[in-house]
Motif scaffolding. Structure first.
Motif, short mmCIF file in Angstrom:
data_model
loop_
_atom_site.label_atom_id
_atom_site.label_comp_id
_atom_site.label_asym_id
_atom_site.label_seq_id
_atom_site.Cartn_x
_atom_site.Cartn_y
_atom_site.Cartn_z
N ASP A 227 42.03 49.05 41.22
CA ASP A 227 41.46 50.40 41.39
C ASP A 227 40.43 50.72 40.31
OD1 ASP A 227 43.20 50.59 39.31
OD2 ASP A 227 44.35 52.27 40.10
N THR B 291 47.34 57.79 40.57
CA THR B 291 46.69 56.83 41.45
C THR B 291 45.64 57.60 42.25
OG1 THR B 291 48.26 57.24 43.23
CG2 THR B 291 48.79 55.47 41.71
N MET C 181 40.78 51.40 48.05
CA MET C 181 40.45 52.13 46.83
C MET C 181 39.07 52.80 46.94
SD MET C 181 43.00 52.06 45.01
CE MET C 181 44.50 51.35 45.65
#
Lengths: 401, 401
Positions: B213, B255, B388
């Protein structure tokens, strides 16, 4: 032949980098008939590294090190080996020339630190490293070997497969084969009881592993000839299959989803899935099977009323049940124009994490060939186990189609 | 305080299972101010395991073992510790009752092998294991400790975080804190240049890690007092944020999907996704966010014509394009009655693995606030990077909504 691995690097002990080299080498050694007895990680500390290497050299026939061949002061593998052997490191002219031409190709000046990558000790020969600046060392003395390999997997792995593996296989003179039988529906403890006579064998050996897709039984045989090892495996396999019967669903690399995919393809059938709490992972398992486009029509992740209504479920706000799960399975079969529809749904209180009550339904469009069930699992395992459980039952349904 | 880890299990030495426990424990110890000096793997062999444990007990203050607490004959960690301590294993009545009631809840009979999971030696106290049948052992003698933990990461990790970590932190007397800043859009080499003055610091230290990511920047500070370490981190963090600016999208445990979920919830918006080559993994990332039912209306895995037709795409048999991806995004938004629709689609030749050309579209229903793009990645990374990338752009779109 006893082997031992030492992975070096302070970053490994700090958990900043995961050591994947040990597992790679371990699985290679396993097929080369070489017994791996110990594997260790040590930091970039000369005394501790030397202490460990000394011990390894004493108790093992082959010691494999990874890491510590770089150009920095922290890279001390060569120094530690030279210390153990009580030999002096000297610059090898041909290695030095290789290194210099590498930097010329890179159009950069060679940093001084890199010069030690061109050194050898009298007992060492260099192992070519086509992917980097650090050659490995193959150090042989008194019938034993130390093999020093670079840390980056992209350099180490090709060196293993082209240079180290073939040399070691010749030394070992043995071959190891193994077979994994995959079972579902018998507990680990129960399997242990059923297979007691096999588990105490020494060649072939039999071992039991609990995995997410059931319990695996692994048979491993060692022999000088590949053919002999194969026959030993086959004999044990047939005896174990007699004991375990139908609960064995696959072998070796086979997965439940690949088996289901293969069965669907063979029968010219297609599949679509509807799921809620598994959030797309059932679809993803099926989509990942090679060639899935030919049998997998797709899936619906139905986590809201409008999503469920696409399949004709207008009861989304009420309690889920086996009945609504059946309706979802039939709905996804029709809506996605598939031969078989599968639905995986959970009770509303799944989200509180208190219970693991869930439902699945398999709609084949053929009366009497549908399967559905209410079941329960510990919340932590519910998603992964549910996917395997549905696939196991899908395989069962396909066996009769 | 010197620590040492021993991971046991013949399957680890055969390369059948990768040992992830050592890296987990190593990174936890690093934050607890405890120096990890050695880590080893040993097979299920009593003599070799005992030899290794004896050595560890001599040279380290804390020895942590993982694995070997199961019910089978190959599970020998308790026996080895008892051997080292020269103490006798005895069934503990309260542990036995726990175990029996576990099997009663599972509606199965306790296999005889499991009984040894209810044993202790005089120097050991049991560490509760809420996720499995094997309690850990905390063995204390002459100021040193052996901690025996189960092998399955799903059991070991929660035991570490709830029981072992807090106890060890108290013993260690130092504290290490760290903060991770997560960036997207700047290359690793460029970040290395931009952060040069920070990277050479010794306390706090700063390190760069390439992740799926984006690039993570980790700041770590060590102090006797938690407050001092916190202040050191905060100072470095603010300076680094000044250098990196907008490219930092999150911190620590955040996240991209949890940020997107939070932003949707705050704005009272909902989301639905359509995807093809990612096979359900985009839906799964979103469904996994805690509280996702309030913002995630669901997804469609559209790997066939009938599936795409649900969203009104009747061009499934022709070449995919940015245009059809936009139509899928608009379709999934309407069909799932969501505020925002996202589509992730690939060109047909994705399946040959030759190119990594793909498309995404974000349809907000608001003119001028839609985002779409054609992009490319190496085939091996395409699925994970695509997810991502879409989430990063979704966050960008939400910033203006």
């Amino acid at each position: 032949m006893k082997a031992e691995i030492i992975a070096s690097g302070t970053e490994l002990l700090l958990g900043e980098i995961k050591d994947t080299n040990t597992a790679f080498i371990a699985s290679r050694l396993a097929t080369q008939g070489i017994d791996l007895h110990f594997a260790s990680i040590v930091g970039d500390n000369y005394q501790r590294y030397l202490e460990l290497l000394k011990q390894a050299w004493k108790r093992s026939d082959v010691v494999i090190t990874t890491g510590g061949l770089g150009p920095t002061k922290g890279d001390i593998t060569r120094e530690v080996i030279a210390g153990l052997m009580n030999e002096e490191m000297q610059v090898d002219e041909s290695l030095k020339q290789n290194l210099e031409s590498y930097f010329i190709r890179q159009k950069s000046k060679m940093p001084e630190g890199n010069l030690k990558q061109a050194t050898l000790i009298p007992s060492a020969v260099a192992v070519p490293n086509p992917r980097g600046t650090a050659p490995g060392w193959w150090v042989e003395k008194s019938g034993k070997v130390i093999i020093a390999l670079p840390g980056p997997p992209g350099e180490m792995q090709p060196m293993w497969d082209s240079e180290i593996g073939p040399k070691l296989e010749k030394r070992s003179g043995a071959i190891i084969l193994s077979r994994t039988l995959k079972s579902w529906g018998i507990s680990e403890g129960k399997l242990d009881e059923m297979l007691t006579p096999f588990l105490s064998g020494s060649n072939p050996t039999t071992a039991i592993y609990a995995k997410i897709d059931g319990i695996h039984v692994r048979i491993t045989a060692k022999a000088v000839e590949r053919r002999t090892a194969g026959q030993m495996i086959l004999k044990a396999e047939n005896e174990i299959l007699k004991v375990l019967g139908d609960s064995v669903w696959g072998k070796d690399e086979e997965t439940l989803e690949s088996l289901v995919g293969k069965m669907l393809t063979e029968r010219g059938l297609t599949l679509a899935v509807a799921e809620s709490f598994s959030g797309g992972l059932l679809a993803s398992a099926l989509a990942n099977v090679s060639g899935s486009r030919s049998f997998f029509n797709g899936g619906l992740v139905a986590t809201s009323e409008p999503a469920r209504e696409i399949l004709g479920d207008h009861h989304a706000s009420s309690e889920t049940s086996l009945e609504t799960t059946r309706a979802l399975a039939a709905g996804v079969r029709t809506r996605f124009n598939a031969s078989i529809g599968v639905a995986l749904d959970g009770s509303r209180d799944l989200e509180t994490g208190q219970t693991g009550k869930a439902f699945f339904a398999i709609d084949t469009g053929i009366p009497g060939k549908n399967i559905d069930q209410v079941y329960q699992w510990r919340p932590q395992q519910l998603v992964s186990r549910s996917i395997m459980y549905v696939l196991f039952n899908l395989r069962k349904a396909l066996l009769t189609m």
